[in-house]
Write an enzyme that holds these catalytic residues in place. Structure first.
Site, PDB file in Angstrom:
ATOM      1  N   TYR A 131       0.839  -1.192   0.000  1.00  0.00           N
ATOM      2  CA  TYR A 131       0.000   0.000   0.000  1.00  0.00           C
ATOM      3  C   TYR A 131       0.875   1.243   0.000  1.00  0.00           C
ATOM      4  O   TYR A 131       1.796   1.371   0.810  1.00  0.00           O
ATOM      5  CB  TYR A 131      -0.922   0.032   1.230  1.00  0.00           C
ATOM      6  CG  TYR A 131      -1.861   1.222   1.178  1.00  0.00           C
ATOM      7  CD1 TYR A 131      -2.959   1.207   0.326  1.00  0.00           C
ATOM      8  CD2 TYR A 131      -1.611   2.368   1.928  1.00  0.00           C
ATOM      9  CE1 TYR A 131      -3.799   2.310   0.233  1.00  0.00           C
ATOM     10  CE2 TYR A 131      -2.447   3.471   1.837  1.00  0.00           C
ATOM     11  CZ  TYR A 131      -3.537   3.438   0.991  1.00  0.00           C
ATOM     12  OH  TYR A 131      -4.372   4.531   0.883  1.00  0.00           O
ATOM     13  N   GLN A 195     -10.608   0.641   2.107  1.00  0.00           N
ATOM     14  CA  GLN A 195     -11.138  -0.237   1.057  1.00  0.00           C
ATOM     15  C   GLN A 195     -10.006  -0.924   0.285  1.00  0.00           C
ATOM     16  O   GLN A 195     -10.164  -2.052  -0.199  1.00  0.00           O
ATOM     17  CB  GLN A 195     -12.058   0.530   0.102  1.00  0.00           C
ATOM     18  CG  GLN A 195     -11.448   1.694  -0.644  1.00  0.00           C
ATOM     19  CD  GLN A 195     -11.559   3.009   0.100  1.00  0.00           C
ATOM     20  OE1 GLN A 195     -11.642   3.040   1.321  1.00  0.00           O
ATOM     21  NE2 GLN A 195     -11.570   4.113  -0.645  1.00  0.00           N
ATOM     22  N   ASN A 224      -2.685   6.357   6.776  1.00  0.00           N
ATOM     23  CA  ASN A 224      -3.231   7.109   7.891  1.00  0.00           C
ATOM     24  C   ASN A 224      -3.864   6.174   8.926  1.00  0.00           C
ATOM     25  O   ASN A 224      -3.772   4.950   8.821  1.00  0.00           O
ATOM     26  CB  ASN A 224      -4.245   8.159   7.391  1.00  0.00           C
ATOM     27  CG  ASN A 224      -5.437   7.524   6.682  1.00  0.00           C
ATOM     28  OD1 ASN A 224      -5.736   6.345   6.858  1.00  0.00           O
ATOM     29  ND2 ASN A 224      -6.122   8.307   5.864  1.00  0.00           N
ATOM     30  N   THR A 247       4.543   9.884  11.785  1.00  0.00           N
ATOM     31  CA  THR A 247       5.998   9.819  11.754  1.00  0.00           C
ATOM     32  C   THR A 247       6.611  10.516  12.961  1.00  0.00           C
ATOM     33  O   THR A 247       6.003  11.415  13.556  1.00  0.00           O
ATOM     34  CB  THR A 247       6.541  10.416  10.446  1.00  0.00           C
ATOM     35  OG1 THR A 247       7.928  10.104  10.331  1.00  0.00           O
ATOM     36  CG2 THR A 247       6.343  11.921  10.402  1.00  0.00           C
ATOM     37  N   GLN A 269      10.668  16.402   9.440  1.00  0.00           N
ATOM     38  CA  GLN A 269       9.654  15.397   9.767  1.00  0.00           C
ATOM     39  C   GLN A 269       8.323  16.030  10.104  1.00  0.00           C
ATOM     40  O   GLN A 269       7.261  15.462   9.829  1.00  0.00           O
ATOM     41  CB  GLN A 269      10.146  14.514  10.916  1.00  0.00           C
ATOM     42  CG  GLN A 269      11.321  13.629  10.537  1.00  0.00           C
ATOM     43  CD  GLN A 269      11.046  12.764   9.318  1.00  0.00           C
ATOM     44  OE1 GLN A 269      10.165  11.922   9.325  1.00  0.00           O
ATOM     45  NE2 GLN A 269      11.807  12.977   8.253  1.00  0.00           N
ATOM     46  N   HIS A 272       5.637  16.328   7.337  1.00  0.00           N
ATOM     47  CA  HIS A 272       4.789  15.225   6.894  1.00  0.00           C
ATOM     48  C   HIS A 272       3.323  15.441   7.213  1.00  0.00           C
ATOM     49  O   HIS A 272       2.439  15.173   6.394  1.00  0.00           O
ATOM     50  CB  HIS A 272       5.231  13.917   7.571  1.00  0.00           C
ATOM     51  CG  HIS A 272       6.315  13.200   6.839  1.00  0.00           C
ATOM     52  ND1 HIS A 272       6.089  12.452   5.710  1.00  0.00           N
ATOM     53  CD2 HIS A 272       7.645  13.100   7.093  1.00  0.00           C
ATOM     54  CE1 HIS A 272       7.224  11.925   5.295  1.00  0.00           C
ATOM     55  NE2 HIS A 272       8.186  12.295   6.115  1.00  0.00           N
ATOM     56  N   GLU A 338      10.836   6.241  15.846  1.00  0.00           N
ATOM     57  CA  GLU A 338      10.928   5.724  14.485  1.00  0.00           C
ATOM     58  C   GLU A 338      12.282   6.111  13.887  1.00  0.00           C
ATOM     59  O   GLU A 338      12.997   5.275  13.342  1.00  0.00           O
ATOM     60  CB  GLU A 338       9.792   6.309  13.654  1.00  0.00           C
ATOM     61  CG  GLU A 338       9.798   5.911  12.195  1.00  0.00           C
ATOM     62  CD  GLU A 338       8.770   6.665  11.373  1.00  0.00           C
ATOM     63  OE1 GLU A 338       8.448   6.197  10.268  1.00  0.00           O
ATOM     64  OE2 GLU A 338       8.288   7.731  11.821  1.00  0.00           O
ATOM     65  N   HIS A 339      12.620   7.392  13.970  1.00  0.00           N
ATOM     66  CA  HIS A 339      13.918   7.895  13.509  1.00  0.00           C
ATOM     67  C   HIS A 339      14.620   8.552  14.693  1.00  0.00           C
ATOM     68  O   HIS A 339      14.048   9.430  15.340  1.00  0.00           O
ATOM     69  CB  HIS A 339      13.759   8.969  12.424  1.00  0.00           C
ATOM     70  CG  HIS A 339      12.847   8.594  11.303  1.00  0.00           C
ATOM     71  ND1 HIS A 339      11.502   8.957  11.278  1.00  0.00           N
ATOM     72  CD2 HIS A 339      13.071   7.914  10.154  1.00  0.00           C
ATOM     73  CE1 HIS A 339      10.955   8.507  10.158  1.00  0.00           C
ATOM     74  NE2 HIS A 339      11.884   7.873   9.460  1.00  0.00           N
ATOM     75  N   ASP A 372      15.242   8.566   4.271  1.00  0.00           N
ATOM     76  CA  ASP A 372      13.949   8.534   3.589  1.00  0.00           C
ATOM     77  C   ASP A 372      14.094   8.215   2.105  1.00  0.00           C
ATOM     78  O   ASP A 372      13.168   7.669   1.498  1.00  0.00           O
ATOM     79  CB  ASP A 372      13.235   9.889   3.738  1.00  0.00           C
ATOM     80  CG  ASP A 372      12.599  10.067   5.100  1.00  0.00           C
ATOM     81  OD1 ASP A 372      12.395   9.054   5.796  1.00  0.00           O
ATOM     82  OD2 ASP A 372      12.308  11.218   5.472  1.00  0.00           O
ATOM     83  N   GLU A 426       3.483 -34.666  30.387  1.00  0.00           N
ATOM     84  CA  GLU A 426       2.485 -33.690  29.967  1.00  0.00           C
ATOM     85  C   GLU A 426       1.094 -34.290  29.831  1.00  0.00           C
ATOM     86  O   GLU A 426       0.156 -33.609  29.402  1.00  0.00           O
ATOM     87  CB  GLU A 426       2.919 -33.038  28.639  1.00  0.00           C
ATOM     88  CG  GLU A 426       4.165 -32.172  28.791  1.00  0.00           C
ATOM     89  CD  GLU A 426       4.499 -31.383  27.544  1.00  0.00           C
ATOM     90  OE1 GLU A 426       3.897 -31.645  26.481  1.00  0.00           O
ATOM     91  OE2 GLU A 426       5.366 -30.488  27.625  1.00  0.00           O
ATOM     92  N   HIS A 431       1.444 -39.224  22.248  1.00  0.00           N
ATOM     93  CA  HIS A 431       2.648 -38.661  21.638  1.00  0.00           C
ATOM     94  C   HIS A 431       3.810 -39.644  21.783  1.00  0.00           C
ATOM     95  O   HIS A 431       4.566 -39.877  20.830  1.00  0.00           O
ATOM     96  CB  HIS A 431       3.018 -37.335  22.313  1.00  0.00           C
ATOM     97  CG  HIS A 431       2.195 -36.171  21.887  1.00  0.00           C
ATOM     98  ND1 HIS A 431       0.842 -36.106  22.064  1.00  0.00           N
ATOM     99  CD2 HIS A 431       2.558 -35.000  21.273  1.00  0.00           C
ATOM    100  CE1 HIS A 431       0.391 -34.955  21.602  1.00  0.00           C
ATOM    101  NE2 HIS A 431       1.421 -34.267  21.109  1.00  0.00           N
TER     102      HIS A 431
END
Length: 443
Positions: A131, A195, A224, A247, A269, A272, A338-339, A372, A426, A431
């Protein structure tokens, strides 16, 4: 009015949980978003393309003529791409491929005992959905960052979804399509939002061109809060990389840092999204003032100054004062950015001690912006503090480890007592019987 609110932790030593709770974070309610998008997911799962088209009209303001982008449109986008952008994309692709090539894993085989061997094979996911968002910014770099590690891993089929754009006749942005062409991605869908995630996960009998779309096995890529919520809802039907949040950049800096660079990187950043997080952690109170002066000068000159201002003044951003770099490391590890940039004296040594971060950028000439686009690293990274248990997207994200167990009769005999004893302990005697019966065959 200043840009960064200040939190003073000097003279305190909060525990990890208390420290994490005191740090600035964006307010993201994925659960509420999941309630909102659940009907969309169910509708797409039930009605397929018709539901997708209705959702596109509702959320994107356009009803694409083709959900599956025609090959000639992908080729045309590449032919019309600005040569300088093409060159930059080719550079990014080559560098990410170079880094990813070192991540390819060969089978690991261990002879546990004579005649008893366990091999771990690394098998690529068969079919992956990528995506790529299309909101405030066009992100062809995200095509590169998602597709290259998947291709390096040996993924059989890649399906890419990106929102239809009204100004481009219901097709994804042409730069996104051109990046697909450069990477040889032939199945591209003009679908965005929740969707798109639902369509990738569930597939459809007919996309309106008389051809079905088979669902994928794994969905990756940023988006998002509604995309994150949709990924949460389809998890289990398919695998996902992560529920990406806004971000983040954190900068650990001391008196050696150049204020102009710190400010520029915080701004980069914040550009964004109004919810983007920009955090400065420092033991030098004077640096905060100098960075504020730079922000006063740089922000008004930025193209997206309103968005940047909102992000920097939001509760998710700020400056944190610490006693020393030792405490600063505790803060950035609790934050798990993240960064994370290290702009200190002995930046290499400080960076080597970081344990929680999506990616670490060392020294004044390694800005997040480089990562990036053109460092060769991947920019799809964990957000919201999830770097304490997760890493960034890479070749491994698209591989599955399968153990292959091969024991001969002598090796099984040597393992018989341990296996049957544990089975009995067990309360699972069958087994053990499954082991014993193999020796009864010759009796």
């Amino acid at each position: 009015m200043s840009f960064l609110s200040v939190t003073d932790l000097r003279g305190t030593r909060p525990g990890p949980a208390e420290l994490a709770a005191s740090l600035p974070r964006p307010e993201v309610d994925v659960a509420a978003a999941a309630e909102a998008v659940a009907p969309v997911i169910e509708d797409v799962a039930t009605r397929g393309a018709a539901a997708v088209l209705e959702a596109s009209e509702r959320f994107d303001g356009v009803r694409p003529e083709h959900l599956r982008v025609p090959p000639e449109e992908i080729a045309r986008a590449l032919a019309e791409l600005d040569p300088s952008v093409r060159s930059a994309l080719e550079t990014a692709i080559a560098r990410v491929r170079a880094v990813d090539a070192a991540q390819v894993r060969e089978p690991d085989s261990v002879e546990v005992i004579p005649g008893g061997r366990v091999t771990q094979r690394w098998v690529p996911v068969r079919r992956v959905g990528l995506y790529v968002p299309g909101g405030r910014a066009v992100l062809p770099s995200s095509v590169v960052m998602n597709a290259v590690p998947a291709q390096t891993a040996g993924v059989g089929t890649i399906v890419l979804a990106s929102p239809p754009q009204k100004e481009f006749g219901g097709l994804p942005h042409p730069t996104i399509l051109a990046a697909c062409a450069l990477l040889g991605i032939e199945e591209v869908l003009a679908v965005g939002g929740a969707q798109a995630i639902a369509l990738l996960a569930h597939g459809a009998d007919d996309l309106g061109d008389g051809r079905a779309l088979e669902g994928v096995d794994l969905v990756t890529g940023p988006g998002n809060v509604y995309v994150a919520a949709a990924k949460r809802l389809v998890r289990g039907i398919v695998g996902i990389d992560a529920e990406a949040g806004p971000t983040e950049i954190a900068i650990l800096a001391d008196a050696a840092a150049e204020p102009r660079l710190v400010a520029a990187d915080l701004i980069s950043q914040a550009e964004h999204d109004p919810m983007a997080a920009a955090v400065l952690v420092t033991d030098d109170e004077a640096l905060v003032g100098r960075v504020e002066e730079e922000l006063d000068a740089q922000v008004p000159a930025a193209e997206h100054h309103e968005r940047i201002t909102e992000a920097l003044r939001g509760r998710q951003s700020g400056a944190i004062l610490v006693d020393d770099i030792e405490q600063g490391l505790a803060v950035v590890d609790a934050y798990g950015a993240e960064h994370l940039e290290i702009q200190t004296a002995d930046a290499d040594g400080v960076a080597a001690r970081v344990t929680n971060a999506g990616a670490v950028f060392v020294g004044p000439f390694s800005p997040v912006s480089l990562g990036d686009y053109a460092a060769g690293s991947n920019h799809v990274l964990p957000t919201g503090g999830t770097s304490r248990f997760a890493g960034g997207l890479g070749v491994q994200s698209f591989l599955r480890g399968i153990h292959v167990v091969e024991y001969d009769e002598h090796a099984l005999a040597a393992s018989r007592e341990a296996a049957t004893t544990l089975a009995r302990s067990e309360g699972l005697p069958a087994h053990g019987t499954a082991v014993d019966v193999r020796f009864a065959l010759g009796e």
